[in-house]
Motif scaffolding. Sequence first.
Motif, PDB file in Angstrom:
ATOM      1  N   VAL A  20       0.852  -1.201   0.000  1.00 41.85           N
ATOM      2  CA  VAL A  20       0.000   0.000   0.000  1.00 41.85           C
ATOM      3  C   VAL A  20       0.885   1.247   0.000  1.00 41.85           C
ATOM      4  O   VAL A  20       1.720   1.420   0.893  1.00 41.85           O
ATOM      5  N   GLY A  21       0.693   2.085  -1.010  1.00 40.95           N
ATOM      6  CA  GLY A  21       1.622   3.192  -1.230  1.00 40.95           C
ATOM      7  C   GLY A  21       2.917   2.648  -1.799  1.00 40.95           C
ATOM      8  O   GLY A  21       4.009   3.105  -1.458  1.00 40.95           O
ATOM      9  N   GLY A  22       2.784   1.679  -2.686  1.00 40.87           N
ATOM     10  CA  GLY A  22       3.952   0.932  -3.188  1.00 40.87           C
ATOM     11  C   GLY A  22       4.918   1.763  -4.011  1.00 40.87           C
ATOM     12  O   GLY A  22       6.084   1.407  -4.147  1.00 40.87           O
ATOM     13  N   GLY A  23       4.443   2.879  -4.586  1.00 40.60           N
ATOM     14  CA  GLY A  23       5.333   3.736  -5.382  1.00 40.60           C
ATOM     15  C   GLY A  23       5.949   2.958  -6.531  1.00 40.60           C
ATOM     16  O   GLY A  23       5.245   2.311  -7.310  1.00 40.60           O
ATOM     17  N   GLN A  26       9.659  -0.997  -5.198  1.00 40.79           N
ATOM     18  CA  GLN A  26      11.016  -1.532  -5.048  1.00 40.79           C
ATOM     19  C   GLN A  26      11.070  -2.723  -4.089  1.00 40.79           C
ATOM     20  O   GLN A  26      12.003  -3.526  -4.137  1.00 40.79           O
ATOM     21  N   ASP A  41      -1.299   2.406  -5.387  1.00 43.89           N
ATOM     22  CA  ASP A  41      -0.787   3.763  -5.206  1.00 43.89           C
ATOM     23  C   ASP A  41      -1.708   4.723  -5.964  1.00 43.89           C
ATOM     24  O   ASP A  41      -2.183   4.397  -7.053  1.00 43.89           O
ATOM     25  N   PRO A  42      -1.968   5.908  -5.401  1.00 40.49           N
ATOM     26  CA  PRO A  42      -2.833   6.854  -6.117  1.00 40.49           C
ATOM     27  C   PRO A  42      -2.140   7.562  -7.278  1.00 40.49           C
ATOM     28  O   PRO A  42      -2.804   8.180  -8.116  1.00 40.49           O
ATOM     29  N   ASP A  43      -0.827   7.473  -7.341  1.00 38.87           N
ATOM     30  CA  ASP A  43      -0.070   8.176  -8.376  1.00 38.87           C
ATOM     31  C   ASP A  43      -0.149   7.389  -9.689  1.00 38.87           C
ATOM     32  O   ASP A  43       0.470   6.328  -9.837  1.00 38.87           O
ATOM     33  N   GLY A  60      -5.144   3.427  -6.411  1.00 41.16           N
ATOM     34  CA  GLY A  60      -6.100   3.471  -5.310  1.00 41.16           C
ATOM     35  C   GLY A  60      -5.482   4.102  -4.085  1.00 41.16           C
ATOM     36  O   GLY A  60      -4.284   4.409  -4.063  1.00 41.16           O
ATOM     37  N   SER A  61      -6.322   4.295  -3.086  1.00 41.02           N
ATOM     38  CA  SER A  61      -5.865   4.952  -1.860  1.00 41.02           C
ATOM     39  C   SER A  61      -5.843   3.972  -0.695  1.00 41.02           C
ATOM     40  O   SER A  61      -6.660   3.041  -0.624  1.00 41.02           O
ATOM     41  N   ALA A  62      -4.934   4.245   0.241  1.00 40.90           N
ATOM     42  CA  ALA A  62      -4.817   3.425   1.447  1.00 40.90           C
ATOM     43  C   ALA A  62      -6.125   3.385   2.230  1.00 40.90           C
ATOM     44  O   ALA A  62      -6.403   2.410   2.924  1.00 40.90           O
ATOM     45  N   GLN A  78       5.173   0.646   3.446  1.00 44.03           N
ATOM     46  CA  GLN A  78       6.539   1.082   3.748  1.00 44.03           C
ATOM     47  C   GLN A  78       6.716   2.533   3.324  1.00 44.03           C
ATOM     48  O   GLN A  78       6.417   2.895   2.164  1.00 44.03           O
ATOM     49  N   THR A  80       5.092   5.157   3.867  1.00 50.93           N
ATOM     50  CA  THR A  80       3.874   5.775   3.328  1.00 50.93           C
ATOM     51  C   THR A  80       2.998   6.435   4.388  1.00 50.93           C
ATOM     52  O   THR A  80       2.310   7.421   4.097  1.00 50.93           O
ATOM     53  N   HIS A  83       2.430  10.092   4.682  1.00 50.79           N
ATOM     54  CA  HIS A  83       1.702  10.780   3.603  1.00 50.79           C
ATOM     55  C   HIS A  83       0.196  10.746   3.843  1.00 50.79           C
ATOM     56  O   HIS A  83      -0.561  11.317   3.059  1.00 50.79           O
ATOM     57  N   LEU A  84      -0.230  10.074   4.900  1.00 49.19           N
ATOM     58  CA  LEU A  84      -1.662   9.872   5.139  1.00 49.19           C
ATOM     59  C   LEU A  84      -2.147  10.769   6.272  1.00 49.19           C
ATOM     60  O   LEU A  84      -1.602  10.709   7.388  1.00 49.19           O
ATOM     61  N   THR A  88      -7.281   9.210   6.826  1.00 48.42           N
ATOM     62  CA  THR A  88      -6.868   8.145   5.898  1.00 48.42           C
ATOM     63  C   THR A  88      -6.056   7.076   6.625  1.00 48.42           C
ATOM     64  O   THR A  88      -6.196   5.876   6.354  1.00 48.42           O
TER      65      THR A  88
END
Length: 168
Positions: A20-23, A26, A41-43, A60-62, A78, A80, A83-84, A88
Amino acid sequence: MGIVVSMVCEAMPPGIVIDVGGGTAQTRVLWPVSWRYISIDPDERMAQLNDKHSIERKIGSAGSLPFENESVDVVLTQNTSHHLDDETWCAFLGDAHRVLKPEGTLIFMDAVLSKTRNISNVFWKLDAGHFQRTAEELQDAIASIFLITDTRQITLIHDVLTVTAKKS
Ligand SMILES: C[S@@+](CC[C@H](N)C(=O)[O-])C[C@H]1O[C@@H](n2cnc3c(N)ncnc32)[C@H](O)[C@@H]1O
């Protein structure tokens, strides 16, 4: 993180891990190829990446994970949580609990707020995330929903907290 992933993978058969929020995702390389790995990830730019490894991606969002109840073996997040916002972050913990199978595992890792570490505070001011929390705040929030089985803390520029938790 590598040690924690090894511990978790030794204790359970291959399954589905969502990051979640994997970017850039990596952390995929830490997981055996036998695991299905899905980054959320929302990006939208992350969904365009050409991945060398077997990475599935969802936008998607967390706070609203796009998965069925009890359908996931591991929820990983990780770097992330800072950022919430509070709403959230709380929604994420509840949704992580919802999507995890009964024997599922949460792996949380993030840098924490440490008011006495000046170098850390300088870097936090430059960070794109604006919701830093102390290790105690993070652990208390996780423990309010999950059963924490392991915690680790190392100091790099920031203090970095890793928590492993079971659904029950
Ligand atoms: C510092 S990056 C960490 C990326 C990756 N987990 C890592 O460790 O390399 C933070 C990520 O959180 C994502 N993010 C921001 N808001 C989010 C949200 N509401 N739900 C899920 N991810 C979010 C960003 O798009 C970014 O990819």
